[in-house]
Motif scaffolding. Sequence first.
Motif, PDB file in Angstrom:
ATOM      1  N   VAL A 309      14.508  -8.884  -5.300  1.00 24.51           N
ATOM      2  CA  VAL A 309      14.734  -8.220  -4.020  1.00 24.51           C
ATOM      3  C   VAL A 309      15.030  -9.272  -2.951  1.00 24.51           C
ATOM      4  CG1 VAL A 309      13.777  -6.646  -2.291  1.00 24.51           C
ATOM      5  CG2 VAL A 309      13.148  -6.383  -4.702  1.00 24.51           C
ATOM      6  N   TRP A 310      16.088  -9.040  -2.182  1.00 24.17           N
ATOM      7  CA  TRP A 310      16.474  -9.945  -1.082  1.00 24.17           C
ATOM      8  C   TRP A 310      16.297  -9.184   0.226  1.00 24.17           C
ATOM      9  CZ3 TRP A 310      20.380 -14.359  -1.440  1.00 24.17           C
ATOM     10  CH2 TRP A 310      20.700 -14.885  -0.190  1.00 24.17           C
ATOM     11  N   GLY A 311      15.428  -9.673   1.100  1.00 24.45           N
ATOM     12  CA  GLY A 311      15.219  -9.019   2.385  1.00 24.45           C
ATOM     13  C   GLY A 311      14.439  -9.901   3.335  1.00 24.45           C
ATOM     14  N   HIS A 312      14.115  -9.357   4.491  1.00 29.69           N
ATOM     15  CA  HIS A 312      13.364 -10.104   5.494  1.00 29.69           C
ATOM     16  C   HIS A 312      11.873 -10.093   5.169  1.00 29.69           C
ATOM     17  CE1 HIS A 312      11.816 -11.448   9.391  1.00 29.69           C
ATOM     18  NE2 HIS A 312      13.035 -11.870   9.655  1.00 29.69           N
ATOM     19  N   ASN A 313      11.187 -11.169   5.549  1.00 26.61           N
ATOM     20  CA  ASN A 313       9.737 -11.221   5.375  1.00 26.61           C
ATOM     21  C   ASN A 313       9.060  -9.953   5.896  1.00 26.61           C
ATOM     22  OD1 ASN A 313       9.841 -13.838   4.348  1.00 26.61           O
ATOM     23  ND2 ASN A 313       9.213 -14.824   6.253  1.00 26.61           N
ATOM     24  N   TYR A 314       9.507  -9.496   7.063  1.00 26.49           N
ATOM     25  CA  TYR A 314       8.850  -8.359   7.716  1.00 26.49           C
ATOM     26  C   TYR A 314       8.843  -7.127   6.815  1.00 26.49           C
ATOM     27  CZ  TYR A 314       8.010  -4.364  10.707  1.00 26.49           C
ATOM     28  OH  TYR A 314       7.511  -3.188  11.219  1.00 26.49           O
ATOM     29  N   HIS A 315       9.972  -6.840   6.177  1.00 28.59           N
ATOM     30  CA  HIS A 315      10.056  -5.647   5.332  1.00 28.59           C
ATOM     31  C   HIS A 315       9.314  -5.831   4.013  1.00 28.59           C
ATOM     32  CE1 HIS A 315      12.912  -3.969   8.102  1.00 28.59           C
ATOM     33  NE2 HIS A 315      13.792  -4.930   7.891  1.00 28.59           N
ATOM     34  N   LEU A 316       9.374  -7.037   3.457  1.00 32.43           N
ATOM     35  CA  LEU A 316       8.890  -7.255   2.096  1.00 32.43           C
ATOM     36  C   LEU A 316       7.418  -7.591   1.995  1.00 32.43           C
ATOM     37  CD1 LEU A 316      11.857  -9.212   0.458  1.00 32.43           C
ATOM     38  CD2 LEU A 316      11.583  -6.761   0.812  1.00 32.43           C
ATOM     39  N   ARG A 317       6.826  -8.147   3.058  1.00 33.97           N
ATOM     40  CA  ARG A 317       5.417  -8.528   2.898  1.00 33.97           C
ATOM     41  C   ARG A 317       4.568  -7.317   2.536  1.00 33.97           C
ATOM     42  NH1 ARG A 317       5.371 -10.825   8.875  1.00 33.97           N
ATOM     43  NH2 ARG A 317       5.159  -8.939  10.132  1.00 33.97           N
ATOM     44  N   LYS A 318       3.399  -7.580   1.994  1.00 35.87           N
ATOM     45  CA  LYS A 318       2.655  -6.552   1.277  1.00 35.87           C
ATOM     46  C   LYS A 318       2.186  -5.384   2.127  1.00 35.87           C
ATOM     47  CE  LYS A 318       0.762  -9.700  -2.188  1.00 35.87           C
ATOM     48  NZ  LYS A 318      -0.500 -10.152  -2.795  1.00 35.87           N
ATOM     49  N   GLN A 319       1.665  -5.665   3.322  1.00 36.26           N
ATOM     50  CA  GLN A 319       1.031  -4.592   4.084  1.00 36.26           C
ATOM     51  C   GLN A 319       0.982  -4.959   5.557  1.00 36.26           C
ATOM     52  OE1 GLN A 319      -2.687  -3.442   2.327  1.00 36.26           O
ATOM     53  NE2 GLN A 319      -2.772  -1.518   3.435  1.00 36.26           N
ATOM     54  N   ASN A 320       2.006  -4.574   6.287  1.00 35.45           N
ATOM     55  CA  ASN A 320       2.082  -4.950   7.699  1.00 35.45           C
ATOM     56  C   ASN A 320       0.945  -4.360   8.530  1.00 35.45           C
ATOM     57  OD1 ASN A 320       3.962  -6.450   9.591  1.00 35.45           O
ATOM     58  ND2 ASN A 320       3.730  -4.525  10.701  1.00 35.45           N
ATOM     59  N   THR A 321       0.384  -3.244   8.078  1.00 31.75           N
ATOM     60  CA  THR A 321      -0.714  -2.634   8.820  1.00 31.75           C
ATOM     61  C   THR A 321      -1.979  -3.485   8.767  1.00 31.75           C
ATOM     62  OG1 THR A 321      -1.183  -1.283   6.859  1.00 31.75           O
ATOM     63  CG2 THR A 321       0.086  -0.249   8.629  1.00 31.75           C
ATOM     64  N   LYS A 322      -2.033  -4.469   7.879  1.00 31.86           N
ATOM     65  CA  LYS A 322      -3.184  -5.376   7.828  1.00 31.86           C
ATOM     66  C   LYS A 322      -2.938  -6.680   8.587  1.00 31.86           C
ATOM     67  CE  LYS A 322      -5.977  -5.588   4.350  1.00 31.86           C
ATOM     68  NZ  LYS A 322      -6.583  -5.842   3.023  1.00 31.86           N
ATOM     69  N   MET A 323      -1.784  -6.791   9.211  1.00 31.28           N
ATOM     70  CA  MET A 323      -1.521  -7.971  10.043  1.00 31.28           C
ATOM     71  C   MET A 323      -2.507  -8.003  11.214  1.00 31.28           C
ATOM     72  SD  MET A 323       1.187  -9.805   8.990  1.00 31.28           S
ATOM     73  CE  MET A 323       1.997 -10.540  10.409  1.00 31.28           C
ATOM     74  N   ILE A 324      -2.872  -9.204  11.635  1.00 27.50           N
ATOM     75  CA  ILE A 324      -3.674  -9.341  12.851  1.00 27.50           C
ATOM     76  C   ILE A 324      -2.782  -9.106  14.070  1.00 27.50           C
ATOM     77  CG2 ILE A 324      -5.108 -10.917  14.219  1.00 27.50           C
ATOM     78  CD1 ILE A 324      -5.697 -12.353  11.482  1.00 27.50           C
ATOM     79  N   LYS A 325      -1.579  -9.671  14.022  1.00 29.83           N
ATOM     80  CA  LYS A 325      -0.577  -9.423  15.059  1.00 29.83           C
ATOM     81  C   LYS A 325       0.799  -9.634  14.455  1.00 29.83           C
ATOM     82  CE  LYS A 325       0.713 -12.422  18.233  1.00 29.83           C
ATOM     83  NZ  LYS A 325       0.755 -13.331  19.414  1.00 29.83           N
ATOM     84  N   ASP A 326       1.649  -8.592  14.491  1.00 31.16           N
ATOM     85  CA  ASP A 326       3.021  -8.786  14.033  1.00 31.16           C
ATOM     86  C   ASP A 326       3.925  -9.007  15.234  1.00 31.16           C
ATOM     87  OD1 ASP A 326       3.500  -6.302  15.157  1.00 31.16           O
ATOM     88  OD2 ASP A 326       4.155  -5.338  13.311  1.00 31.16           O
ATOM     89  N   TRP A 327       5.196  -9.279  14.982  1.00 30.80           N
ATOM     90  CA  TRP A 327       6.110  -9.641  16.068  1.00 30.80           C
ATOM     91  C   TRP A 327       6.350  -8.472  17.026  1.00 30.80           C
ATOM     92  CZ3 TRP A 327      11.159  -7.678  16.861  1.00 30.80           C
ATOM     93  CH2 TRP A 327      11.605  -6.789  15.886  1.00 30.80           C
ATOM     94  N   VAL A 328       6.195  -7.232  16.539  1.00 36.78           N
ATOM     95  CA  VAL A 328       6.361  -6.063  17.396  1.00 36.78           C
ATOM     96  C   VAL A 328       5.089  -5.799  18.205  1.00 36.78           C
ATOM     97  CG1 VAL A 328       7.195  -3.669  17.426  1.00 36.78           C
ATOM     98  CG2 VAL A 328       7.733  -5.127  15.486  1.00 36.78           C
TER      99      VAL A 328
END
Length: 446
Positions: A309-328
């Motif tokens: 799979v070729w894509g951006h880190n943001y889409h591919l990482r495992k679980q954005n809801t567990k980020m402490i702070k994302d770019w958005v």
Amino acid sequence: MKRMIVRMTLPLLIVCLAFSSFSASARAASEEKYWDHWIERHAQPLDASNASNKDLRFLKKVLKGKRIVQLGETTHGAGEINATKVRMIKYLHEELGYDVLAFESGFPDTNASYLNMDQLTPKSTMKNSIYAVWHTEDVVELFDYMKEQKEKGDPLILTGFDIQSMKNSFNVAATQWVKAVDPEKAELLSQSENDFSTLVTDSNTFDEFSQKKEKLVKNYQKLIKFTKTHASELKENLPKEPKAYEMFMHSLQLRIDVMETYMLEEMKEKLEEYPENIEDFSFFMRDRMMAEQFQWVADTLYPKKKIIVWGHNYHLRKQNTKMIKDWVQLNGPNMGDYLPERLKKQTYTIGIYAYSGASLDSSDNKTVKPVTSPPPSGSLEALLKAADRPAVFVDFLHTKNKKGTSWMYTPRTALYWGYMEEQMILKEQYDGVIWLEHITPSVIIK
């Protein structure tokens, strides 16, 4: 009674949480002196000049048992990131048997272009299938390779999982296929595709959008019915690929699904009518639908194939809801959140980050965005500088939490697009990372 319990326990809970956080931070601080030593010993050097690819042999062990390998990127617009991924893709295909490449680009476009690859130059296939941010010499090399492999009888199959599309790519190819069976239906398809591409932008009111959408949905339903009733004739005129008919049918149905969900929400947001729930915004809906498309690719289209799979880190990482702070700064669900657990268990996800340099802004493919350099102290980018190599790979999945590796398990800054700070537990988001000391902006070719 319940209120009394809350009043009594809440202060204690706050103290415990604060102490726990302090203890974790204190432990990490005390172990920092071990981090550099561990990174020096265990970061795997990557050497693009090594024609034998000996430096990539570690992947055989790291990826054992993984059917899907996801190659992320902190920015879409860096030549060295593209080149690193292209080199790794070739190795994965030739040595480890990964035979499908799924791009963060439109499903109809990528599949139609792959089906017509024999009639196109590699450059044309690239420009008809994937987004313009990847129209570079590095990526043309990948499409050269795909064409060569197909001619050799060992194809690296191109597909996509995005719901966004380019205007004419699918239209031109699909209209040709249908025209050989029914010129009138080909005209209906061509006009529908043109109207689909401007449905939101050319609608000024919700009523106007709804009327156009209903007409288009009926058109695509007619085309699906036609495709079913003329299946044998269409199969005769479609490119001689085993899955061509299924790709065509799925692309037509996807047009309906996108209009009824994603475009509907896009239109509401255009009119400043916003949903109550964060996951219902079109921004997050796209990731949900990309996850659905990829699931269909993995389960139905190529159920027995190993996939890159070729894509951006943001889409591919495992679980954005567990980020402490994302770019958005919303930590909304990403594609990784929406994938089913059974597919996640089959997947090894690699993020790619850079220490210095610059990349293109994908909004115009012209503006140059510098990487923050030096990066923040203690960040992923800063820590991996200790490897003292121009490029390294670090495996997280098979690494236990100990003094030298606690940086993977504690809050860490990493830079989105090389300059926007995000915070995460690295181990929760990636199975491994590639670190590049320097990147330069991609050169877009015409």
